[in-house]
Design a protein around this motif. Structure first.
Motif, short mmCIF file in Angstrom:
data_model
loop_
_atom_site.label_atom_id
_atom_site.label_comp_id
_atom_site.label_asym_id
_atom_site.label_seq_id
_atom_site.Cartn_x
_atom_site.Cartn_y
_atom_site.Cartn_z
N ARG A 114 0.86 -1.21 0.01
CA ARG A 114 -0.06 -0.03 -0.15
C ARG A 114 0.77 1.08 0.17
NH1 ARG A 114 -5.43 -0.05 1.56
NH2 ARG A 114 -6.46 -2.19 1.90
N ARG A 115 2.24 1.16 0.36
CA ARG A 115 2.93 2.41 0.43
C ARG A 115 3.97 2.49 -0.63
NH1 ARG A 115 3.13 4.92 5.58
NH2 ARG A 115 1.52 3.78 6.94
N VAL A 116 3.88 1.53 -1.77
CA VAL A 116 4.62 1.86 -2.88
C VAL A 116 3.63 2.02 -4.00
CG1 VAL A 116 6.23 0.67 -4.28
CG2 VAL A 116 6.35 0.21 -1.96
N THR A 117 3.81 3.24 -4.75
CA THR A 117 2.94 3.63 -5.48
C THR A 117 3.49 3.83 -6.96
OG1 THR A 117 1.62 4.84 -3.83
CG2 THR A 117 1.24 5.48 -5.92
N LEU A 149 0.85 -4.89 -16.14
CA LEU A 149 1.62 -4.72 -14.54
C LEU A 149 0.50 -5.36 -13.79
CD1 LEU A 149 3.39 -3.21 -12.77
CD2 LEU A 149 1.38 -1.44 -12.52
N ALA A 150 -0.88 -5.54 -14.17
CA ALA A 150 -2.06 -6.07 -13.34
C ALA A 150 -1.60 -7.65 -13.04
CB ALA A 150 -3.42 -6.10 -13.87
N GLU A 151 -0.93 -8.18 -14.04
CA GLU A 151 -0.68 -9.51 -13.78
C GLU A 151 0.53 -9.92 -12.65
OE1 GLU A 151 -2.76 -11.69 -14.95
OE2 GLU A 151 -3.90 -10.02 -16.33
N VAL A 161 1.06 -3.22 -6.24
CA VAL A 161 1.36 -1.90 -5.55
C VAL A 161 -0.08 -1.02 -5.72
CG1 VAL A 161 3.64 -2.20 -5.80
CG2 VAL A 161 2.49 -0.91 -7.73
N SER A 162 0.24 0.27 -5.03
CA SER A 162 -0.69 1.30 -5.66
C SER A 162 -0.71 1.93 -6.47
CB SER A 162 -0.81 2.23 -4.13
OG SER A 162 -1.09 1.68 -3.02
#
Length: 359
Positions: A180-183, A196-198, A202-203
Motif C-alpha cells: 500500500r506504500r509503494v505507488t 502490470l496487473a498480472e 502496488v498502489s
C-alpha cells in the motif's frame, strides 16, 4: 543472487545474507559482512562490487524536503526527492533519464529523453536516500516509509526494471515496505498497465489533469493513443486482478491557471469520475523555466476542491513542498544527453515566444 552463489559453489542462503547486509544494514563493503567467512569475503571482493549511484549534489529545503542529483552510468544526472511529513517520509524515485512523453506542464519532459534506468539505478536511489540519514530498517528509524515512482520518467515505459526494483522495495530481504506504500504513477501507458496487473500489487496513481480528451490531448500527448475511457477501464481491470479489490486509484490533477481550473471543468471532472472508484489529489502547478503556465489562485484551488468534495469525492490539495530548491511536483530537472533533440526545440520555441511577447 542465488544463482550467482551457486555458480561460485556456495549455498543459496548466501544470497539472503548478502541482501540483508546491503538493504537492511546499508553496507557496501564485503569486509564488514561479519557472518560471512573471510574466504568468501575475499572471493567476493575479487569478482563483485556493491556500487551505489553517485550523489553529485544535495539540497535541503526550508520545509525539510531533500533533493539529490545522482549521476548514473554514462554521466547523466537524475533527481530523487524525499518529502518528510511527521513520521512519514515519501521518496519520489526516477525511472528514466529524461522522459519521452513531453507532458506540457512538466519540466522533465522538456529535457527530452536519453535512456531507461536499470533496476540497480532505481533501487540505488532508495539505498542512497536512507543511507544519507543513517536510517536503515535495522535501526528502527524508517526514514523512507513510502515510495512513489513519480520522479523523472514514465515508469511503465521502463516496465521490467521498475517492476524488479519495486519487488526489492516490497521484499522482506529488501526494504519490506507495504504494497500500500509503494505507488506507481503513470500518464496512461495502457498496454503496460494491463500487463502490470498480472505481475504487481502496488498502489496506483494516474496523471489525469483534464476532464475531457480534447484538453488532455494538449496536456498529456499520450492521451491521443490511449484516451481517458481506455485509461480508466485499464485501472478498473488492474484492481479487479488484485487480492484487495477495495483499494482505489489516486487521480492526480495539476491545476493550471486559466487552463483546467474553472468551475465548469470541476463539474465535468465530477461527472467523468462519478462511477470510477478513486480519490483525487489536486496539485497547484509549480512554475519552471520554459513554461508560461501559471499557478492558480488559492481561491480557484479552493473552489475546485469544494465542487469535487460536494460531489462526494475524497479530495486533497497537495501542499507545495521543496519549491525553493525546485523539488516540487513537475519541477525535476536532471542533466540529460537528449537523444530526441526535444530540449533544443523547446528552448528555441520558448525564446521565440518571449521575444514576440516583448515586441
Amino acid at each position: 543472487m542465488e544463482a550467482f552463489f551457486l555458480s561460485m559453489g556456495e549455498k543459496p542462503f548466501r544470497a539472503q545474507q548478502i541482501l540483508k547486509w546491503i538493504h537492511h544494514q546499508g553496507v557496501d563493503d564485503f569486509d564488514q559482512m561479519t557472518n560471512v567467512s573471510k574466504v568468501l569475503r575475499e572471493r567476493l571482493s575479487e569478482c563483485a562490487e556493491i556500487r551505489p549511484p553517485e550523489i553529485v549534489s544535495q539540497h535541503d529545503s526550508s520545509d525539510g524536503t531533500r533533493k539529490w542529483a545522482i549521476r548514473v552510468t554514462g554521466g547523466s544526472l537524475v533527481e530523487t526527492v524525499l518529502i518528510p511529513d511527521g513520521e512519514r517520509g515519501t521518496l519520489c524515485v526516477s525511472s528514466q533519464v529524461g522522459c519521452s512523453l513531453d507532458c506540457s506542464f512538466c519540466s522533465t519532459g522538456k529535457q527530452g529523453f536519453q535512456r531507461d534506468l536499470t533496476a540497480a539505478e532505481i533501487i540505488g536511489q532508495v539505498w542512497l536516500a536512507i543511507k544519507s540519514f543513517d536510517g536503515f530498517p535495522s535501526t528502527n528509524k524508517r526514514i523512507v516509509t513510502n515510495v512513489v515512482m513519480m520522479g523523472m520518467g514514465e515508469p511503465l515505459l521502463n516496465f521490467d526494471n521498475v517492476v524488479a526494483a519495486m519487488n526489492i522495495m516490497l521484499d522482506d530481504f529488501g526494504y519490506g515496505i507495504s504494497k500500500r506504500r509503494v505507488t506507481l504513477s503513470t500518464s496512461g501507458v495502457v498496454p503496460a498497465l494491463d500487463r502490470l496487473a498480472e505481475v504487481a500489487e502496488v498502489s496506483l496513481a494516474i496523471s489525469l489533469h483534464a476532464p475531457n480528451d480534447t484538453l488532455r490531448n494538449e496536456l498529456v500527448p499520450i492521451n491521443k493513443r490511449y484516451p481517458i475511457a481506455k485509461l480508466l477501464a485499464s485501472c478498473e481491470n488492474y484492481w479487479s486482478k488484485q487480492s484487495d479489490t477495495h483499494r482505489v486509484t489516486t487521480v492526480e490533477y495539476t491545476l493550471i491557471a486559466g487552463v483546467n481550473d474553472c468551475v465548469e471543468q470541476a463539474k465535468e471532472l465530477a461527472v467523468l469520475l462519478k462511477d470510477f472508484p478513486c480519490k483525487i489529489n489536486l496539485i497547484p502547478f509549480n512554475p519552471f523555466s520554459l513554461s508560461d503556465y501559471r499557478r492558480p489562485s488559492k481561491n480557484a484551488v479552493d473552489r475546485f476542491w469544494k465542487i469535487l468534495n460536494a460531489a462526494g469525492f475524497v479530495t486533497t490539495i497537495r501542499s507545495t513542498r521543496g519549491d525553493d530548491i525546485d523539488a516540487a511536483c513537475g519541477q525535476l530537472v536532471g542533466q540529460v544527453a537528449d537523444r530526441t533533440k526535444r530540449s533544443e526545440r523547446h528552448r528555441a520555441n520558448y525564446t521565440q515566444t518571449q521575444v514576440l511577447n516583448v515586441r
